[in-house]
Design a protein around this motif. Structure first.
Motif, short mmCIF file in Angstrom:
data_model
loop_
_atom_site.label_atom_id
_atom_site.label_comp_id
_atom_site.label_asym_id
_atom_site.label_seq_id
_atom_site.Cartn_x
_atom_site.Cartn_y
_atom_site.Cartn_z
N GLY A 58 -4.06 -1.09 -1.41
CA GLY A 58 -3.21 0.53 -2.02
C GLY A 58 -1.80 -0.13 -1.46
N THR A 66 -8.99 -0.53 -2.60
CA THR A 66 -8.76 0.68 -3.38
C THR A 66 -10.18 0.73 -4.08
OG1 THR A 66 -6.07 -0.27 -5.08
CG2 THR A 66 -8.01 1.50 -5.67
N ASN A 213 -4.07 7.96 -4.78
CA ASN A 213 -3.59 6.68 -5.40
C ASN A 213 -1.90 6.44 -5.36
OD1 ASN A 213 -6.70 5.07 -6.64
ND2 ASN A 213 -6.31 4.96 -4.54
N THR A 217 -0.31 1.13 -7.17
CA THR A 217 -1.56 0.26 -7.34
C THR A 217 -2.66 1.17 -8.61
OG1 THR A 217 -1.83 1.73 -4.74
CG2 THR A 217 -3.76 1.84 -5.60
#
Lengths: 441, 176
Positions: A58, A66, A213, A217
């Motif tokens: 992230g 992620t 997110n 990202t």
């Protein structure tokens, strides 16, 4: 202001210098939405697997992997799922997302669509900080274009995948960059963080599975799908995959947004050559906050001649963290007591007030800093500040309290002279307890 | 949490039966925000709607709050509760132009104090105050996300970057 990649081909910054890069036309001409097309021919598990392989973490500051975050979503849940883009960029020193949103909005949309497909989400929200209103206008136009071209809406590109994305505005609150506070705000409440667990992946927006997110990202996701997780990872190091954007500000000749491969060596070269060196050549480097205001401040001795590697492991080893990549450079004209006071005022202002240690603690920290700045510092103040930090750190729902404590703890430890100078003098500047050492130092 | 313009509710009417009225176009704009959220989650539109109230009425007042509460099926307290959390909402009239100077670290070390002094001197006001002619209100705000082009300010929603006293003069003099 500079916007460029060093040590790698520009990936995140690939469209930054192309005219009208925010339009669908230019986006398509430069390979846009091909990753979405590819993703729609993959299974959900395959996409999550590629993101896991990429070692993408992230980019908002927390650095959580992620792919693992995505895999927490219970896809078989009958509830609707949501993908939320965190565009509440407010960490002092950080401004990279602003340029991605301004010049490459379709990359954000494409990243969100791929994520939505992988998670089984049909709705996405982009939460902008309120001050970024002009970016909402740009994004609205991009969403309209995407909708007209069938990249958004029902049966995207002829598949049975449907997804809608909407913009949403905050109204001035740093805390809303914390994912659970963001969700509270998106539901129309005060931006108070929530207890974790349950994590948003299980119970997020409206109590439904949600992934939040960061902008950077999400813009990395189409790159990963296009070149494959392993290839993307190999741009960086084994543990820190890919490239990272650094927002450089402060006393350098060329501040700006720089894209570096993870594992870039070294920080001294980055400051002295890539960023053009010190703004005033006769002033020496004194301090760097490498990852946004919340990370440990570094002194020049930790950087000069140390070959600091710029990635997650390298910066921890050097005594700080990647954070959001908000890279603030300070020369010898800066008094670190004053710079730390400035950041503490920020955290006091932005504490949401939910948890007592953070609300009261940051207030007291500012009161003490104010007294010190008025020339009424006392030798025991360093220890007093550290005691308060200790009573905040780890004792609140979200990391804002920790973020208020870390700059102070590291500043007192790494710049003792700047504190001694204030704590061992009275209003007239006379040394009053010159032979007493600051306990904490 | 704290607001850019001091939130002083002394002598303010917080509760009234009066409900603000808006033009059909504005009502349409408000409805367009509702479409973004599930029908049973209308409260999500609260912040966007409060921005519209602030734009239309100059600030957020009790009749405006009443309107939003009715529009979203919320209590008046629900609306006040959310509104008072966010620093971009203000509850008193402010000047035509709202100057917001970033005071956080990168701007601070790149010349913010000089800019602030210059503006204060030029306008004859301190942060938190409005010029007597009602043209300018000055606020100090936290990081605006423009550190690479410090020092910066926002006037309304517009960014002004790489400020120098001369540049500030040009900008302020050009505003009518």
């Amino acid at each position: 202001m500079e916007i460029r990649a060093i040590g790698c081909e520009p990936l995140q910054l690939k469209r930054m210098h192309i005219k009208d890069s925010h339009t669908l036309k230019v986006y398509l001409e430069t390979g846009g939405y091909q990753a979405l097309n590819k993703a729609l021919n993959m299974t959900q598990d395959q996409i999550i697997e590629e993101v896991k392989k990429s070692a993408l973490r992230g980019r908002g500051g927390a650095g959580f992997p992620t792919g693992i975050k995505w895999s927490f979503v219970p896809r078989s849940s009958p509830k609707p799922k949501y993908i939320v883009c965190n565009a509440d960029e407010s960490e002092p020193g950080t401004f990279k997302d602003r340029y991605l949103l301004e010049r490459d909005p379709h990359a954000v949309i494409e990243g969100m669509l791929i994520a939505a497909y992988a998670l089984g989400a049909q709705t996405g929200y982009i939460y902008f900080r309120g001050e970024y209103k002009y970016l909402i206008d740009i994004m609205e136009k991009a969403l309209e274009e995407a909708r007209a071209a069938k990249f958004l809406g029902k049966n995207i590109l002829g598949s049975d995948f449907s997804c809608e994305i909407y913009t949403h505005t905050g109204a001035g609150a740093y805390i809303c960059g914390e994912e659970t506070a963001l969700l509270s705000s998106l539901e129309g409440y005060r931006g108070h963080p929530r207890m974790k667990p349950p994590f948003p992946a299980v119970e997020g927006l409206y109590g439904c599975p949600t992934v939040v997110n960061n902008v950077e990202t999400l813009t990395a996701v189409p790159q990963i799908i296009e070149m494959g997780g392993d290839a993307w990872r190999s741009l960086g190091t084994e543990k820190s995959g890919g490239t990272k954007l650094w927002s450089v500000s402060g006393h350098v000749k060329r501040p700006g947004v720089y894209e570096l491969p993870m594992g870039y060596r070294d920080m001294e070269k980055f400051i002295m050559e890539d960023c053009g060196g010190m703004l005033r050549p006769d002033k020496k480097l004194k301090a760097v906050i490498p990852g946004g205001s919340s990370v440990y401040i570094m002194n020049a001795d930790q950087i000069i001649g140390k070959g600091v590697t710029m990635d997650y492991e390298g910066l921890v080893e050097a005594g700080s963290a990647v954070g959001s990549g908000g890279f603030i450079v300070m020369d010898e004209t800066v008094d670190i007591m004053e710079s730390t006071k400035n950041l503490t005022e920020f955290y006091k202002h932005e504490s949401c007030g939910w948890c007592t240690p953070c609300r009261e603690g940051t207030d007291w920290l500012v009161k003490i800093f104010n007294r010190i700045a008025e020339g009424r510092g006392r030798p025991e103040d360093a220890q007093l500040l550290l005691d308060i930090c200790d009573n905040i750190e780890g004792k609140s729902f979200c990391p804002l309290g920790d973020a208020a404590a870390w700059p102070i703890q590291s500043a007192i430890k790494r710049f003792p002279e700047d504190f001694k100078k204030w704590l061992f003098k009275n209003v007239n500047g006379d040394k009053i307890v010159a032979n007493v050492e600051v306990e904490a130092v | 949490m704290a607001t850019t313009v001091p939130t002083d509710f002394t002598n303010q009417v917080l509760y009234t039966d009066e409900v603000a009225e808006f033009s059909p176009e504005v009502i349409e704009e408000m409805k367009s925000h509702l479409k973004k959220y599930p029908p049973e989650r209308k409260r999500s539109a609260l912040i966007p709607l409060l921005f519209i109230v602030q734009r239309e009425r100059g600030y957020i007042d009790a009749p405006g709050i009443n309107f939003v509460a009715k529009f979203l099926d919320l209590t008046v307290t629900d609306v006040w509760e959310t509104a008072t959390f966010y620093s971009m909402f203000h509850f008193r009239p402010i000047g035509k132009y709202h100057i917001q100077i970033c005071k956080t670290l990168s701007c601070k070390i790149m010349g913010e104090p000089e800019i602030t002094n210059h503006i204060c001197k030029k306008l004859g006001i301190k942060p938190g105050e409005t010029t007597p002619d009602g043209k300018f209100t000055l606020s100090m705000v936290e990081c605006l996300g423009s550190c690479g082009t410090a020092p910066v300010m926002q006037i309304g929603f517009d960014y002004y970057e790489n400020l120098t006293p001369e540049k500030v003069d040009q900008i302020l003099d050009s505003l009518e």
